[in-house]
Design a protein around this motif. Structure first.
Motif, PDB file in Angstrom:
ATOM      1  N   ALA A 161      42.975 103.743  47.096  1.00 18.45           N
ATOM      2  CA  ALA A 161      42.948 102.385  47.478  1.00 18.45           C
ATOM      3  C   ALA A 161      41.783 101.547  46.794  1.00 18.45           C
ATOM      4  O   ALA A 161      42.303 100.429  46.310  1.00 18.45           O
ATOM      5  CB  ALA A 161      42.723 102.452  48.783  1.00 18.45           C
ATOM      6  N   GLN A 162      40.802 102.182  46.222  1.00 19.73           N
ATOM      7  CA  GLN A 162      39.894 101.365  45.509  1.00 19.73           C
ATOM      8  C   GLN A 162      40.256 101.015  44.389  1.00 19.73           C
ATOM      9  O   GLN A 162      40.034  99.930  43.618  1.00 19.73           O
ATOM     10  CB  GLN A 162      38.563 102.263  45.334  1.00 19.73           C
ATOM     11  N   ILE A 163      40.946 102.011  43.573  1.00 20.99           N
ATOM     12  CA  ILE A 163      41.560 101.751  42.185  1.00 20.99           C
ATOM     13  C   ILE A 163      42.399 100.512  42.307  1.00 20.99           C
ATOM     14  O   ILE A 163      42.550  99.624  41.426  1.00 20.99           O
ATOM     15  CB  ILE A 163      42.220 103.192  41.617  1.00 20.99           C
ATOM     16  N   GLU A 164      43.493 100.586  43.309  1.00 23.43           N
ATOM     17  CA  GLU A 164      44.316  99.632  43.400  1.00 23.43           C
ATOM     18  C   GLU A 164      43.792  98.213  43.367  1.00 23.43           C
ATOM     19  O   GLU A 164      44.154  97.259  42.957  1.00 23.43           O
ATOM     20  CB  GLU A 164      45.198 100.120  44.489  1.00 23.43           C
ATOM     21  N   GLU A 165      42.790  98.185  44.431  1.00 28.72           N
ATOM     22  CA  GLU A 165      41.851  96.824  44.584  1.00 28.72           C
ATOM     23  C   GLU A 165      41.307  96.511  43.370  1.00 28.72           C
ATOM     24  O   GLU A 165      41.174  95.290  42.944  1.00 28.72           O
ATOM     25  CB  GLU A 165      41.037  96.918  45.885  1.00 28.72           C
ATOM     26  N   ALA A 166      40.860  97.341  42.523  1.00 33.17           N
ATOM     27  CA  ALA A 166      40.151  97.208  41.306  1.00 33.17           C
ATOM     28  C   ALA A 166      40.986  96.613  40.367  1.00 33.17           C
ATOM     29  O   ALA A 166      40.844  95.670  39.597  1.00 33.17           O
ATOM     30  CB  ALA A 166      39.446  98.415  40.962  1.00 33.17           C
ATOM     31  N   TRP A 167      42.265  97.167  40.318  1.00 33.04           N
ATOM     32  CA  TRP A 167      43.331  96.463  39.426  1.00 33.04           C
ATOM     33  C   TRP A 167      43.559  94.963  39.643  1.00 33.04           C
ATOM     34  O   TRP A 167      43.692  94.013  39.021  1.00 33.04           O
ATOM     35  CB  TRP A 167      44.518  97.460  39.474  1.00 33.04           C
ATOM     36  N   ARG A 168      43.752  94.893  41.203  1.00 29.32           N
ATOM     37  CA  ARG A 168      44.081  93.326  41.515  1.00 29.32           C
ATOM     38  C   ARG A 168      43.030  92.601  41.143  1.00 29.32           C
ATOM     39  O   ARG A 168      43.348  91.455  41.037  1.00 29.32           O
ATOM     40  CB  ARG A 168      44.508  93.733  43.054  1.00 29.32           C
ATOM     41  N   ALA A 169      41.700  93.029  41.472  1.00 30.47           N
ATOM     42  CA  ALA A 169      40.566  92.183  41.302  1.00 30.47           C
ATOM     43  C   ALA A 169      40.214  92.052  39.802  1.00 30.47           C
ATOM     44  O   ALA A 169      39.442  91.084  39.489  1.00 30.47           O
ATOM     45  CB  ALA A 169      39.309  92.947  41.917  1.00 30.47           C
ATOM     46  N   GLY A 170      40.957  92.803  38.807  1.00 31.08           N
ATOM     47  CA  GLY A 170      40.637  92.749  37.472  1.00 31.08           C
ATOM     48  C   GLY A 170      39.389  93.384  36.895  1.00 31.08           C
ATOM     49  O   GLY A 170      38.664  93.053  36.031  1.00 31.08           O
ATOM     50  N   ASN A 171      39.156  94.394  37.628  1.00 31.09           N
ATOM     51  CA  ASN A 171      37.887  95.273  37.256  1.00 31.09           C
ATOM     52  C   ASN A 171      38.314  96.221  36.316  1.00 31.09           C
ATOM     53  O   ASN A 171      38.404  97.454  36.551  1.00 31.09           O
ATOM     54  CB  ASN A 171      37.337  95.697  38.557  1.00 31.09           C
ATOM     55  N   TRP A 172      38.457  95.717  34.875  1.00 25.09           N
ATOM     56  CA  TRP A 172      38.985  96.780  33.995  1.00 25.09           C
ATOM     57  C   TRP A 172      38.221  97.854  33.521  1.00 25.09           C
ATOM     58  O   TRP A 172      38.728  98.965  33.472  1.00 25.09           O
ATOM     59  CB  TRP A 172      39.497  95.904  32.872  1.00 25.09           C
ATOM     60  N   ASN A 173      36.975  97.512  33.723  1.00 24.39           N
ATOM     61  CA  ASN A 173      36.186  98.737  33.345  1.00 24.39           C
ATOM     62  C   ASN A 173      36.089  99.879  34.710  1.00 24.39           C
ATOM     63  O   ASN A 173      36.001 100.976  33.850  1.00 24.39           O
ATOM     64  CB  ASN A 173      34.630  98.087  33.362  1.00 24.39           C
ATOM     65  N   PHE A 174      36.266  99.693  35.500  1.00 24.99           N
ATOM     66  CA  PHE A 174      36.580 100.572  36.713  1.00 24.99           C
ATOM     67  C   PHE A 174      37.651 101.220  36.495  1.00 24.99           C
ATOM     68  O   PHE A 174      37.773 102.639  36.682  1.00 24.99           O
ATOM     69  CB  PHE A 174      36.343 100.082  38.090  1.00 24.99           C
ATOM     70  N   VAL A 175      38.958 100.456  36.032  1.00 21.62           N
ATOM     71  CA  VAL A 175      40.434 101.013  35.952  1.00 21.62           C
ATOM     72  C   VAL A 175      40.249 101.862  34.884  1.00 21.62           C
ATOM     73  O   VAL A 175      40.822 103.065  34.837  1.00 21.62           O
ATOM     74  CB  VAL A 175      41.180  99.975  35.885  1.00 21.62           C
TER      75      VAL A 175
END
Length: 756
Positions: free
Chosen positions: A681-695
């Motif tokens: 769920a954290q990765i999905e929210e990072a994708w939606r938030a545009g946190n490309w470094n974490f993705v």
């Protein structure tokens, strides 16, 4: 004349035989020796001697019962291997290894101290000085003094060269006490007259006297080359200047008798004497009818007044044969005062299996007593006693002394209490004692076996035994049926219709009693286990027993819990709304309320889920979580987040993340899922938030490839000096390759998103 009568009375008192008395044996452990303390009365003679395998302590002039139940409570079985009484009731055998030897000495209070010391036995043991006899009550030296006292030594006089006559006399046994010699015939005549006068006074009821049945034992001679380790009340000067008489005041005698009968338990309560619970002595070898007929005689005395001693005896006979209700009726019919009846009413309720009430229960708090009362106190306690407060040795001794019929009556309830307090090994001992009875009660044995199997977690074997008892034509059948249904319900099994119908019939037959209420409860839950909720709720609605409202409320709570576990949503929704009036949230436990609320939320009834929670439950952490889950089902993210404010825990963080994601605050949702440990769920929210470094670091391979192609800012900057300029054809070929890679990455991402 008065002095002569008093002197003769003292002589008769001294000639009375000594009754057997229970001697407590305590122990203590030290660095190089183990100590045993025999709590002998003051003035008791005792000796120790080396025998095969150990040592023997003997009390020559007294029959004693040694209480060895606490010997190994504080010492290991290293220096002392075993302590067992001999068959003559005057000695005890101490088994020791060859590597220790015995040292002993008396205490001023009369106790005998025996130390088993490391090392070989000395060649010549030091003689122990005898203790001077005292007829005053011995002071209480306390418990610890017994284990740290040192032997009292008396400096020996300088030896003198023996004369020829003394040397000859030393070869003969030394006479400890001189026999009484009468001066002349006048003393004999006065003694005869004194006896005649005492007999005449006794016949008129003015005095009472007890003559010894046997002549008093003469004290044993002591060999000069083998000094006896003795604390002797019989030792007397050799010149015959004093007589072997013992005097005792009436106050000393009565006080000693009182303290011997009424000891104190660890909690400070007075421990009643054993004769008040000696059920075995209330029976005889005659048929029961004859015993009851004889006990019913002479119940009324002069002027038609009840004779309390006769009524109490009749109640005792009733209890000894298991007729508890008849015993209580007899005491009540003849208006026997409670102080005269004593513990008999409580014992009558116990043998009848009736529940105890703390308000009128005088047996509570006596479980630590070292007597028969400990057993009856355990049985009478409405709450299960603490294991550390129970004298299990006294309980087992009292149980083994019961008649076989009473043993069978109280055995199952005693076993159940022992298992509840965490002593299944003692319960197994109770079962063994019951099995060794001449006519063992097979039903009682099977009931105890079922309890032991349940405690061991073997529920299948326990239900098999309980089902067999439930089919028997015995008073235990109803209780066995209730337990069988409860065990099956705890396993999530459906109750057979025959058992349900049987419970309902027995409950109707026994209505008005606690057993009847428990049977109705079993019937209601049995119907619920097979989905017959309409019949179950109807039976609850028709249950009219105000005295058992607690059982009724618990039954409704457990029936609602069964409703919350039904596998089909249609059955759940139908019965919840059909019986909504009976499902009072104020009656249900918090856990059951939350189960029903979550089930309603999952089926889309968010408002009904909130309604079934009481205000107290809504303020609890679990209740706030249930409200948040219901709000999220109703798409009310703001309300859900408000229920979760400052609520700790991973589940609260997860629900806050879901609420923030529903609002569109994906960056905050990413942090909440991180605290909850929900990596996907954290990765999905990072994708939606545009946190490309974490993705790019934690995402799937498809996501990483997509970010690599479409988010060049995630790559480290390239030095312009390392860039090789391309020609027109090479640059065109690169664009074609890049375009193809982007299309493939995009296609894989879309395929991955479509996959559930």
């Amino acid at each position: 004349m008065t002095r002569l009568i008093f002197a003769f009375g003292l002589f008769l008192l001294a000639a009375l035989p000594v009754a057997a008395q229970q001697i407590e044996v305590r122990s203590g452990e030290h660095d190089n020796f183990s100590r045993l303390v025999f709590m002998l009365p003051p003035g008791t003679a005792w000796t120790t001697e080396r025998v095969d395998g150990g040592y023997r302590l003997t009390t020559p002039g007294r029959e004693s019962r040694f209480d060895l139940s606490k010997v190994f409570d504080l010492i290991p079985k290293t220096r002392v291997l075993a302590v067992t009484p001999d068959v003559d009731a005057r000695s005890v055998f101490i088994e020791t290894p060859p590597s220790v030897h015995l040292e002993s000495f008396p205490l001023p209070i009369g106790a005998a101290v025996v130390d088993l010391v490391d090392g070989a036995e000395p060649e010549k043991p030091t003689p122990v000085a005898p203790v001077t006899q005292s007829f005053r009550p011995a002071p209480n030296r306390g418990y610890l003094d017994l284990y740290w006292s040192k032997p009292e030594t008396t400096p020996a006089p300088e030896p003198e060269p023996p004369t020829t006559a003394a040397a000859a006399a030393s070869e003969k046994p030394v006479q400890v006490a001189s026999p009484l010699s009468l001066p002349d015939a006048r003393v004999q005549a006065a003694e005869r007259d004194l006896v005649d006068e005492l007999g005449r006074a006794a016949s008129q009821g003015l005095i009472t006297m007890e003559l010894p049945k046997h002549a008093p034992e003469k004290p044993a001679a002591v060999q000069p080359d083998k000094p006896a380790e003795t604390s002797s009340a019989e030792a007397a000067p050799e010149d015959g200047s004093s007589l072997p008489l013992q005097s005792e005041t009436v106050i000393d005698r009565d006080t000693a008798a009182t303290f011997a009968r009424h000891q104190l338990s660890d909690s400070g309560h007075s421990c009643p004497p054993d004769e008040e619970f000696d059920v075995l002595s209330w029976q005889t070898d005659k048929p029961v009818v004859e015993q009851l007929t004889e006990a019913r005689k002479d119940l009324v005395g002069e002027f038609d007044r009840p004779r309390p001693e006769a009524v109490i005896h009749l109640a005792q006979v009733y209890i000894a044969h298991g007729f508890g209700l008849e015993a209580k009726d007899a005491l009540r019919s003849f208006d026997i005062a409670p102080e005269e009846a004593g513990f008999l009413p409580m014992m009558a309720e116990i043998v009848d299996g009736l529940p105890s009430h703390a308000s009128d229960n005088d047996l509570i708090g006596l479980t630590a007593c070292d007597g028969k009362v400990a057993l009856w106190s355990v049985l009478a306690s409405p709450e299960t006693p603490r294991k550390e407060d129970v004298n299990f040795g006294a309980v087992l001794r009292a149980y083994s002394a019961l008649p076989p019929n009473i043993r069978a009556l109280v055995g199952p309830s005693l076993s159940a209490k022992l298992i509840e307090m965490g002593a299944p090994d003692v319960a197994s001992t109770v079962r063994s004692m019951l099995a060794r009875a001449p006519k063992a009660d097979q039903q009682a044995l099977e009931e105890i076996d079922a309890q032991i199997e349940l405690d061991a977690g073997r529920k299948d074997e326990a239900t098999r035994l309980l089902d067999g008892l439930a089919q028997s034509d015995t008073p235990e059948a109803a209780e066995a049926l209730v337990k069988s249904i409860e065990v099956k319900l705890s396993q999530g099994l459906a109750i057979p219709a025959a058992d349900v119908d049987n419970a309902g019939a027995l409950g109707l037959q026994m209505r008005g009693s606690e057993s009847g209420a428990r049977l109705i409860r079993a019937e209601v839950l049995g119907m619920g286990s097979t989905g017959r909720f309409d019949e179950a709720f109807r039976a609850l609605a028709n249950w009219d027993a105000p005295q058992f409202d607690d059982i009724k409320r618990k039954t409704l709570n457990d029936l609602a819990a069964l409703l919350g576990k039904v596998p089909t949503d249609d059955i759940f929704i139908e019965n919840v709304f059909r019986h909504r009036e009976q499902l009072d949230a104020n009656v249900l436990d918090e856990a059951v309320q939350i189960t029903l609320a979550d089930r309603l939320s999952n089926t889309g009834f968010a408002q009904s889920a909130r309604d079934i929670l009481t205000p107290e439950t809504r303020r609890s952490p679990e209740g706030r979580l249930a409200l948040a889950r219901a709000a999220l089902v109703g798409r009310d993210a703001a309300a859900a987040y408000s229920y979760l404010t400052d609520l700790p825990g991973e589940e609260a963080s997860q629900l806050r993340g879901e609420a923030m994601s529903m609002i569109g605050n994906h960056r905050t949702a990413e942090g909440e899922f991180a605290q909850a440990g929900q990596s996907q769920a954290q990765i999905e929210e990072a994708w939606r938030a545009g946190n490309w470094n974490f993705v790019a670091k934690e995402g799937s391979e498809t996501q990483k490839r997509f970010v690599e192609l479409f988010a060049p800012e995630t790559k480290p900057p390239t030095d312009p000096r390392d860039v090789v300029p391309l020609g027109p054809l090479a640059e065109a070929q690169q664009l074609i390759t890049q375009s193809q890679s982007e299309r493939e990455a995009f296609a894989k991402l879309m395929q991955e998103l479509k996959t559930p």
